[in-house]
Write an enzyme that holds these catalytic residues in place. Structure first.
Site, mmCIF file in Angstrom:
data_model
loop_
_atom_site.group_PDB
_atom_site.id
_atom_site.type_symbol
_atom_site.label_atom_id
_atom_site.label_comp_id
_atom_site.label_asym_id
_atom_site.label_seq_id
_atom_site.Cartn_x
_atom_site.Cartn_y
_atom_site.Cartn_z
ATOM 1 N N THR A 1 -3.090 11.194 3.892
ATOM 2 C CA THR A 1 -2.904 11.709 5.258
ATOM 3 C C THR A 1 -3.796 12.911 5.523
ATOM 4 O OG1 THR A 1 -1.122 13.212 4.664
ATOM 5 C CG2 THR A 1 -0.488 10.973 5.264
ATOM 6 N N TYR A 2 -3.880 13.225 6.797
ATOM 7 C CA TYR A 2 -4.722 14.305 7.295
ATOM 8 C C TYR A 2 -3.756 15.279 7.944
ATOM 9 C CZ TYR A 2 -9.377 15.447 9.337
ATOM 10 O OH TYR A 2 -10.580 15.987 9.689
ATOM 11 N N HIS B 1 3.542 -1.087 3.984
ATOM 12 C CA HIS B 1 2.906 0.206 3.731
ATOM 13 C C HIS B 1 4.028 1.198 3.458
ATOM 14 C CE1 HIS B 1 -0.224 3.270 4.048
ATOM 15 N NE2 HIS B 1 0.585 3.984 4.810
ATOM 16 N N PHE C 1 12.474 13.850 10.154
ATOM 17 C CA PHE C 1 11.355 12.925 10.402
ATOM 18 C C PHE C 1 11.642 12.021 11.601
ATOM 19 C CE2 PHE C 1 9.717 12.722 5.718
ATOM 20 C CZ PHE C 1 9.190 13.988 5.871
ATOM 21 N N ALA D 1 -1.402 18.115 9.772
ATOM 22 C CA ALA D 1 -1.298 18.470 11.184
ATOM 23 C C ALA D 1 -2.357 19.517 11.527
ATOM 24 C CB ALA D 1 0.092 19.009 11.466
ATOM 25 N N GLN E 1 16.059 15.621 5.477
ATOM 26 C CA GLN E 1 14.626 15.382 5.720
ATOM 27 C C GLN E 1 14.422 14.129 6.585
ATOM 28 O OE1 GLN E 1 12.433 13.658 2.450
ATOM 29 N NE2 GLN E 1 10.882 15.258 2.604
ATOM 30 N N HIS F 1 -7.074 8.981 6.225
ATOM 31 C CA HIS F 1 -6.606 9.178 7.597
ATOM 32 C C HIS F 1 -7.528 10.229 8.219
ATOM 33 C CE1 HIS F 1 -2.167 7.896 6.715
ATOM 34 N NE2 HIS F 1 -3.008 7.297 5.876
ATOM 35 N N ARG G 1 -4.981 9.881 16.624
ATOM 36 C CA ARG G 1 -5.126 11.047 17.499
ATOM 37 C C ARG G 1 -4.593 12.277 16.782
ATOM 38 N NH1 ARG G 1 -1.079 12.337 22.228
ATOM 39 N NH2 ARG G 1 0.009 13.079 20.371
ATOM 40 N N GLY G 2 -3.436 12.135 16.132
ATOM 41 C CA GLY G 2 -2.783 13.267 15.478
ATOM 42 C C GLY G 2 -1.728 13.874 16.383
ATOM 43 N N ASP G 3 -0.822 14.619 15.742
ATOM 44 C CA ASP G 3 0.235 15.304 16.499
ATOM 45 C C ASP G 3 -0.251 16.674 16.940
ATOM 46 O OD1 ASP G 3 2.376 13.496 16.613
ATOM 47 O OD2 ASP G 3 2.786 13.833 14.489
ATOM 48 N N TYR H 1 3.655 1.605 17.105
ATOM 49 C CA TYR H 1 5.004 2.163 17.214
ATOM 50 C C TYR H 1 5.997 1.113 17.701
ATOM 51 C CZ TYR H 1 2.144 6.218 16.628
ATOM 52 O OH TYR H 1 1.229 7.103 16.104
ATOM 53 N N SER I 1 0.848 -1.193 0.000
ATOM 54 C CA SER I 1 0.000 0.000 0.000
ATOM 55 C C SER I 1 0.879 1.236 0.000
ATOM 56 C CB SER I 1 -0.932 -0.005 1.211
ATOM 57 O OG SER I 1 -0.198 -0.240 2.397
HETATM 58 P P1 FAD Z 1 -2.801 7.321 20.310
HETATM 59 O O1 FAD Z 1 -3.001 5.891 19.990
HETATM 60 O O2 FAD Z 1 -3.929 8.047 20.980
HETATM 61 O O3 FAD Z 1 -1.492 7.446 21.204
HETATM 62 C C1 FAD Z 1 -0.948 8.738 21.510
HETATM 63 C C2 FAD Z 1 -0.158 8.647 22.813
HETATM 64 O O4 FAD Z 1 -1.068 8.491 23.905
HETATM 65 C C3 FAD Z 1 0.799 7.459 22.886
HETATM 66 O O5 FAD Z 1 1.941 7.880 23.589
HETATM 67 C C4 FAD Z 1 0.018 6.423 23.688
HETATM 68 O O6 FAD Z 1 0.868 5.505 24.389
HETATM 69 C C5 FAD Z 1 -0.751 7.328 24.652
HETATM 70 N N1 FAD Z 1 -2.010 6.726 25.076
HETATM 71 C C6 FAD Z 1 -2.935 6.130 24.302
HETATM 72 N N2 FAD Z 1 -3.976 5.720 25.034
HETATM 73 C C7 FAD Z 1 -3.708 6.073 26.316
HETATM 74 C C8 FAD Z 1 -4.399 5.923 27.553
HETATM 75 N N3 FAD Z 1 -5.584 5.306 27.614
HETATM 76 N N4 FAD Z 1 -3.828 6.421 28.681
HETATM 77 C C9 FAD Z 1 -2.606 7.063 28.638
HETATM 78 N N5 FAD Z 1 -1.920 7.221 27.489
HETATM 79 C C10 FAD Z 1 -2.456 6.738 26.355
HETATM 80 N N6 FAD Z 1 -0.578 12.252 11.997
HETATM 81 C C11 FAD Z 1 -1.358 13.178 11.378
HETATM 82 O O7 FAD Z 1 -1.506 14.311 11.887
HETATM 83 N N7 FAD Z 1 -1.979 12.902 10.168
HETATM 84 C C12 FAD Z 1 -1.860 11.696 9.573
HETATM 85 O O8 FAD Z 1 -2.432 11.465 8.503
HETATM 86 C C13 FAD Z 1 -1.048 10.701 10.200
HETATM 87 N N8 FAD Z 1 -0.904 9.465 9.650
HETATM 88 C C14 FAD Z 1 -0.183 8.498 10.306
HETATM 89 C C15 FAD Z 1 -0.088 7.223 9.746
HETATM 90 C C16 FAD Z 1 0.623 6.222 10.401
HETATM 91 C C17 FAD Z 1 0.684 4.850 9.786
HETATM 92 C C18 FAD Z 1 1.284 6.498 11.633
HETATM 93 C C19 FAD Z 1 2.074 5.435 12.341
HETATM 94 C C20 FAD Z 1 1.199 7.773 12.193
HETATM 95 C C21 FAD Z 1 0.464 8.776 11.541
HETATM 96 N N9 FAD Z 1 0.345 10.068 12.078
HETATM 97 C C22 FAD Z 1 -0.422 11.015 11.439
HETATM 98 C C23 FAD Z 1 1.063 10.438 13.309
HETATM 99 C C24 FAD Z 1 0.189 10.285 14.579
HETATM 100 O O9 FAD Z 1 -0.908 11.156 14.528
HETATM 101 C C25 FAD Z 1 1.087 10.618 15.768
HETATM 102 O O10 FAD Z 1 2.060 9.652 15.947
HETATM 103 C C26 FAD Z 1 0.354 10.939 17.073
HETATM 104 O O11 FAD Z 1 1.291 11.518 17.973
HETATM 105 C C27 FAD Z 1 -0.244 9.714 17.782
HETATM 106 O O12 FAD Z 1 -1.351 9.259 17.120
HETATM 107 P P2 FAD Z 1 -2.015 7.837 17.532
HETATM 108 O O13 FAD Z 1 -3.224 7.698 16.715
HETATM 109 O O14 FAD Z 1 -1.005 6.791 17.523
HETATM 110 O O15 FAD Z 1 -2.431 8.203 19.044
#
Ligand code: FAD
Length: 300
Positions: free
Chosen positions: A52-53, A275, A225, A55, A221, A81, A111-113, A154, A19
């Protein structure tokens, strides 16, 4: 088609899926080039493409438009996303409704950054703090949102939760909320992925875990990243990158060769697919997937 079905059919055939991930370009010209990239990659038989979506939810409309167009105009399955950044539940419901109405069947729930300038993630007062809550939200309306739901994982731990056991426990909550499959953050050392999958299986996470691979093209870059996402660059690779810092062609060749070796080993060891973080370019990914298809490392 649902990505969980694509993964299942591929497993039954003993083959992996490939993908390709894209980001929404800012200009019409960029969009035209992106469609050319997708056309160039199509002969390699991608299972799906994902968009992607940006930031802070900054590309929301462009992400939705692009994913709908890709689904409509190419013969490749598409995944959107979606992140929780800056969005209320109601706004997220609107996004999910729009995707469902357009016939999009696959969503990567994130969740997003934190938006630029913010050091920690601040949930919207009427939104979600964790991706697991977004996954649960999607599952709360099965009659309306029948999406196949992917989520992020991760291998080296998420930057905010370096305690691997805690991060894995959070991942388990996300999968139990209803994620059908996982895609990993990029990594350069396969041992991280292998150990992570072992730990996930031991913790009772049974969904497919697809490794995310970025064929790097540019040393500066890549350093940016990896600093952001916390992926380690092994010392021999770092040294090889260093001598190519100002030689883009040589850096790209190294990126292709390194990623090909990485993917071949992952597939030989049973990864369900790869991917690719394409950075909207086709050249490197095309060379890698062509070599993998020609050598079929998953057969031996
Ligand atoms: P979560 O799963 O919510 O985790 C975030 C943090 O919270 C982690 O440290 C986790 O351990 C902690 N956590 C989770 N649940 C709990 C809980 N119940 N209690 C305490 N702590 C908890 N970002 C974008 O903005 N746009 C994109 O399109 C995008 N695409 C991505 C695609 C892939 C394949 C990957 C791997 C990442 C992508 N990201 C994207 C980055 C991602 O948004 C970031 O890594 C973000 O910081 C975490 O998102 P998450 O969905 O993993 O969050």
């Amino acid at each position: 088609m649902r990505i969980s079905d694509l993964l299942r059919f591929a497993r039954e055939r003993g083959e992996p899926i490939f993908s390709f991930e894209f980001f929404p370009p800012k200009t019409d010209d960029g969009v035209r080039q992106l469609f050319e990239t997708v056309e160039a990659l199509r002969p390699l038989g991608p299972a799906y493409v994902s968009v992607t979506y940006g930031a802070g939810g900054s590309t929301r409309q462009r992400t939705l438009e692009l994913v709908k167009r890709l689904k409509r105009e190419t013969e490749v399955e598409a995944m959107a996303h979606v992140t929780c950044v800056g969005a209320s539940r109601e706004e997220l419901a609107g996004v999910l409704d729009e995707l469902a109405d357009a016939g999009i069947q696959n969503v990567l729930a994130l969740r997003g950054d934190p938006p630029r300038g913010q050091t920690s993630f601040e949930p919207h007062p009427e939104g979600f703090r964790y991706a697991s809550e977004l996954v649960a939200f999607i599952r709360s309306r099965p009659e309306r949102w029948r999406f196949c739901v992917g989520a992020a994982a991760y291998p080296e731990g998420h930057v905010e939760t370096r305690d691997l056991a805690a991060d894995l426990a959070h991942l388990k909550i996300k999968v139990e909320a209803g994620a059908d499959f996982l895609v990993t953050q990029l990594f350069f050392e396969n041992a991280h992925y292998v150990r992570f999958v072992d730990r996930a299986r031991a913790a009772g996470i049974t969904v497919p875990i697809v490794p995310g691979i970025m064929p790097f093209t540019n040393v500066d870059q890549t350093e940016r990243f990896t600093a952001m996402c916390g992926a380690a660059i092994p010392p021999p690779l770092r040294a090889a990158m260093e001598v190519r810092r100002t030689d883009p062609d040589s850096a790209r060749d190294l990126g292709v060769a390194y990623a090909t070796l990485q993917c071949a080993e992952l597939l030989r060891r049973g990864a369900p697919g790869i991917h690719f973080y394409t950075l909207n370019r086709s050249t490197s990914t095309r060379a890698i997937v062509a070599a993998l298809r020609a050598s079929e490392p998953w057969r031996g």
